[in-house]
Design a protein around this motif. Structure first.
Motif, mmCIF file in Angstrom:
data_model
loop_
_atom_site.group_PDB
_atom_site.id
_atom_site.type_symbol
_atom_site.label_atom_id
_atom_site.label_comp_id
_atom_site.label_asym_id
_atom_site.label_seq_id
_atom_site.Cartn_x
_atom_site.Cartn_y
_atom_site.Cartn_z
ATOM 1 N N THR A 29 0.890 -1.169 0.000
ATOM 2 C CA THR A 29 0.000 0.000 0.000
ATOM 3 C C THR A 29 0.925 1.215 0.000
ATOM 4 O OG1 THR A 29 -0.253 0.606 2.337
ATOM 5 C CG2 THR A 29 -1.533 -1.303 1.589
ATOM 6 N N HIS A 63 -9.956 -2.627 4.330
ATOM 7 C CA HIS A 63 -9.583 -1.813 3.165
ATOM 8 C C HIS A 63 -10.611 -1.962 2.054
ATOM 9 C CE1 HIS A 63 -5.965 -2.373 5.511
ATOM 10 N NE2 HIS A 63 -5.376 -1.408 4.856
ATOM 11 N N TRP A 89 -9.326 10.479 0.924
ATOM 12 C CA TRP A 89 -9.445 9.161 0.279
ATOM 13 C C TRP A 89 -9.426 9.304 -1.221
ATOM 14 C CZ3 TRP A 89 -13.663 5.564 2.879
ATOM 15 C CH2 TRP A 89 -13.157 5.110 4.120
ATOM 16 N N THR A 94 -7.413 6.470 8.048
ATOM 17 C CA THR A 94 -8.308 5.396 8.488
ATOM 18 C C THR A 94 -9.351 5.998 9.413
ATOM 19 O OG1 THR A 94 -6.587 3.705 8.310
ATOM 20 C CG2 THR A 94 -8.415 3.231 9.801
ATOM 21 N N ARG A 117 -10.322 2.017 5.615
ATOM 22 C CA ARG A 117 -9.427 2.886 4.844
ATOM 23 C C ARG A 117 -9.489 2.510 3.383
ATOM 24 N NH1 ARG A 117 -4.093 3.844 3.097
ATOM 25 N NH2 ARG A 117 -2.691 2.042 3.285
ATOM 26 N N PRO A 119 -7.052 2.570 0.373
ATOM 27 C CA PRO A 119 -5.669 2.857 -0.006
ATOM 28 C C PRO A 119 -5.564 3.494 -1.387
ATOM 29 C CG PRO A 119 -6.058 0.475 0.115
ATOM 30 C CD PRO A 119 -7.345 1.139 0.464
ATOM 31 N N SER A 177 -1.039 4.648 8.164
ATOM 32 C CA SER A 177 -2.114 5.638 8.050
ATOM 33 C C SER A 177 -2.409 6.277 9.411
ATOM 34 C CB SER A 177 -3.388 4.959 7.531
ATOM 35 O OG SER A 177 -3.827 3.972 8.452
#
Ligand code: TXA
Ligand code: MG
Length: 322
Positions: A29, A63, A89, A94, A117, A119, A177
């Protein structure tokens, strides 16, 4: 031996199939490498805990690849969470929000909220999309140890224990994150990370940071974490450097004098926080492999990304009082 593949189309398809069949895949990620399983498969998630040696009270981030998936996972998204999601985003943010019954209890370690979250890394995105399920993924390291920022780091720790590693090169951020908890209008940063507190406050105003007293909000935040096997000491003016030992130095910027250090890692040539964060875990991995007795680490200012760097260094150097 765990197979390591570069992220070709067929490798992504293979990774997605493994996830769908309840297996474990490590993938890149933009923050650190994750160890992924289907978030809807409690048996697969249980394997993550086993492989990482992770205590079962420590919940896992889910995710996603599309904004619409969030509605499936959370009961409500207060306006401040919405604003941060819109701004950051896909990326290293997160959000922790009340979970729906779709999320198995094991993912949240029995907590009523789930961390989600999206990614930004194209490989992570492609695997989630192809698997057509949200992916539960902690960092792909043994619990408590340094996070992996390369596929090699993952292999060293988890070889033979997981089904596949996708090698997407070095992670750009190199630091995890930022984890943010929402309770209506109340916002608390549970973990400092790639998005600094200041940038979050620019969008939604003042936020709190996790205090020792409300650690129950994030049971995974233990005082010792992100730690190499070699003991770490944060340098202060009072530190007496023990030159009888084989010592290493983790320097933020090039030091003016390097006396008696066996191995020195410099995080950033010109004192840039983004560069320093990106190199932090890699430098610690290298120092840890240097057969040292002790690692001394220079402090950085606790502003911007410096907060995330110092949070990790403090946890890496934490010593139980005996
Ligand atoms: O950048 C990242 O966040 C990486 C990549 C792979 O996405 N993931 C990561 O996961 O760092 P992990 O498991 O190493 O750290 C997740 C942190 C832990 O401190 C955990 O306790 C917290 O997030 N967390 C996860 N779910 C939570 C929840 N439901 N409530 C409170 N804290 C939660
Ligand atoms: Mg971790």
């Amino acid at each position: 031996m765990t197979e390591v593949l570069t992220p070709t189309k067929s490798a992504i398809a293979k990774a997605a199939k493994i996830i769908q069949n309840g297996g474990l895949v490590a993938f890149p990620t933009e923050t650190v490498y994750g160890l992924g399983a289907s978030a809807f498969n409690p048996y697969a998630v249980a394997k993550i805990f086993k492989v990482k040696n992770r205590p079962n009270f420590d919940p896992i981030i889910v995710h996603i690849a599309d904004f619409s998936e969030l509605d499936l996972l959370v009961k409500a998204c207060p306006p401040k969470a919405q604003k941060l999601i819109e701004k950051f985003w896909p990326g290293p943010l997160t959000v922790v929000l009340p979970k729906t019954s779709k999320i198995p209890e094991i993912v949240t370690a029995g907590l009523p909220s789930v961390a989600v979250r999206m990614p930004a890394h194209p490989v992570a995105h492609a695997i989630i999309k192809k698997a057509r399920v949200p992916i539960a993924a902690p960092s792909a390291n043994k619990f408590g140890y340094l996070s992996p920022t390369t596929a090699e780091h993952v292999k060293k720790q988890l070889n033979g224990k997981i089904d596949l590693i996708i090698d997407g090169g070095k992670c750009t951020w190199g630091i995890e994150s930022t984890v943010v908890y929402f309770e209506d209008d109340n916002v608390t940063i549970l973990r400092h990370g790639a998005i600094p507190k200041e940038e979050i406050e620019e969008v939604i105003g003042p936020v709190k940071t996790l205090k020792k007293t409300n650690r129950v909000l994030s049971p995974g935040t233990l005082p010792k974490h992100y730690a190499p096997k070699t003991p770490v000491i944060i340098l202060t003016k009072k530190t007496k450097i023990d030159r009888t030992k084989k010592i290493g130095l983790l320097a933020f910027r090039p030091p003016t004098k390097i006396n008696g250090f066996y191995k020195v890692e410099i995080l950033s040539k010109n004192g840039d926080y983004i560069e320093a964060a990106a190199n932090l875990f890699e430098a610690l991995h290298r120092l840890d492999e240097g057969n040292l007795d002790l690692i001394y680490a220079q402090k950085v200012k606790e502003i911007g990304l410096g907060r995330a760097i110092m949070e990790r260094l403090k946890k890496a150097s934490y010593k139980e009082k005996s």
